[in-house]
Write a protein that holds these residues in place. Structure first.
Motif, mmCIF file in Angstrom:
data_model
loop_
_atom_site.group_PDB
_atom_site.id
_atom_site.type_symbol
_atom_site.label_atom_id
_atom_site.label_comp_id
_atom_site.label_asym_id
_atom_site.label_seq_id
_atom_site.Cartn_x
_atom_site.Cartn_y
_atom_site.Cartn_z
ATOM 1 N N ARG A 20 13.268 -3.656 -2.408
ATOM 2 C CA ARG A 20 14.138 -2.982 -0.478
ATOM 3 C C ARG A 20 14.813 -3.929 0.125
ATOM 4 O O ARG A 20 14.285 -5.169 0.353
ATOM 5 C CB ARG A 20 13.497 -2.299 0.172
ATOM 6 N N LYS A 210 -0.850 2.663 -5.242
ATOM 7 C CA LYS A 210 -1.143 1.512 -3.662
ATOM 8 C C LYS A 210 -0.394 2.538 -2.513
ATOM 9 O O LYS A 210 1.080 2.814 -3.335
ATOM 10 C CB LYS A 210 -0.204 0.652 -4.063
ATOM 11 N N ASP A 225 6.304 2.408 3.736
ATOM 12 C CA ASP A 225 7.038 2.325 2.222
ATOM 13 C C ASP A 225 6.940 3.252 1.799
ATOM 14 O O ASP A 225 7.988 4.775 2.039
ATOM 15 C CB ASP A 225 5.180 1.334 2.349
ATOM 16 N N GLU A 226 6.753 3.322 0.162
ATOM 17 C CA GLU A 226 6.981 4.112 -0.720
ATOM 18 C C GLU A 226 5.622 4.633 -1.228
ATOM 19 O O GLU A 226 4.721 3.721 -0.369
ATOM 20 C CB GLU A 226 7.577 3.577 -1.919
#
Ligand code: ADP
Ligand code: MG
Length: 304
Positions: A20, A210, A225-226
């Protein structure tokens, strides 16, 4: 939408990660997922069309469904809504629509919160070597890819390069404090269990995953985050699940099979740079990512 190896928007770049680009918008960040793909620890020369949008939109799908567990950093991943919040992004819309998420800026905790439900990867290695997992004794006779009796939380430190390092929970407590460590562990476990059950009904095993958390300016803890994407998790097709061996990957298998073939033929030795991917392999991989999106969300990825 064209495939993008790396986005280059005319905005201040805060940081560039492995996948990203983060653009600084003051209290917000525009997180733009590229179509870069890695396999065998190499970034491949060809991007995978639509992969970035799949990752961003799958994350948003889960953020919407897990608000009851923890608030996420996302303001929106819908380009129209993003532009309502930040009109200055209208001009570059086609460069980030679909792959971009407007998020609240947070201070990330420097730990990766990993939850494992199945015996794979570094945990399978550890089990074979010592019969334990994240320091805990485990039953004898487990085989690769077996489901664990209950999911295990195994934190890791973030490595800028190379592999993240597994750490003990005690070390995580020293890094983030006891209360935060306890909270992040229970949030991670709840998120994983929710997603595991949801995906399982749709034919996907989420073997492990995660999470990252951060604290907002307000002090609130956010999921950042993702989340629960094929890049941050192991997604296995349930129809092919068979303990006692490694499992095919729902998303990356065409790339792995192709590269594995080159290694067998002796034309590639697994060291960077990675070889070019033929068009058929790129297309088959896009199809896998779209299939993951379709199965999880129940609909097609929109055209942005
Ligand atoms: N809301 C947020 N505020 C600040 N940083 C964030 C936020 N969400 C994600 N990040 C950071 O953005 C980066 C995402 O880019 P990525 O390419 O996935 O990086 P990495 O190489 O670390 O996996 C990560 O370093 C992550 O910690
Ligand atoms: Mg990442």
């Amino acid at each position: 939408m064209k495939a993008v190896h790396e986005s280059t928007l005319d905005l201040p770049l805060l940081r560039k990660g492995k996948v990203r680009e983060m653009y600084d918008l003051g209290e917000h960040i525009l997180l733009v997922a590229s179509d870069r793909i890695s396999a065998f620890d190499c970034i491949l020369p060809q991007p995978i069309p639509r992969k970035g949008a799949v990752l961003t939109q799958i994350s948003q799908f889960w953020f919407d469904r897990t608000e009851g567990i923890v608030q996420s950093h996302s303001v929106s991943a819908d380009p129209d809504v993003i532009i309502e919040h930040r009109p200055e992004l209208a001009a570059s819309r086609e460069d980030w629509a679909g792959r971009g998420m407007l998020v609240r800026k947070a201070e990330p905790f420097p730990v990766e919160c990993v939850v494992r439900g199945y015996l794979a990867g570094s945990m399978w290695k550890e089990y074979q070597e010592s019969g334990s997992l994240a320091g805990e004794e485990m039953p004898e006779g487990m085989v690769e890819s077996d489901q664990l009796q209950s999911p295990i939380f195994s934190p890791a430190t973030k490595a800028e390069e190379g592999h993240d390092e597994n750490i003990t929970f005690a070390r995580m407590e020293r890094v983030v404090g006891m209360n935060v460590a306890d909270l992040l562990r229970s949030l991670s476990q709840n998120l994983y269990e929710f997603a595991r059950d949801f995906a399982r009904e749709r034919g996907i095993i989420i073997a492990d995953t995660k999470f990252e958390f951060g604290s907002a300016v307000s002090g609130e803890i956010l999921l950042i985050d993702e989340a629960l994407t094929p890049d941050s998790s192991r997604f296995w097709p349930e129809s092919e699940y068979e303990p006692g061996r490694s499992q095919p990957s729902l998303d990356k298998q065409p790339v792995r099979d192709y590269l594995e073939g080159l290694v067998q033929e002796g034309t590639w030795d697994r060291s960077p740079p990675a070889p070019d991917l033929p068009d058929e392999v790129v297309q088959a991989t896009t199809e896998r990512y779209l299939e993951a999106f379709r199965r999880i969300t129940g609909h097609e990825l929109p055209d942005y």
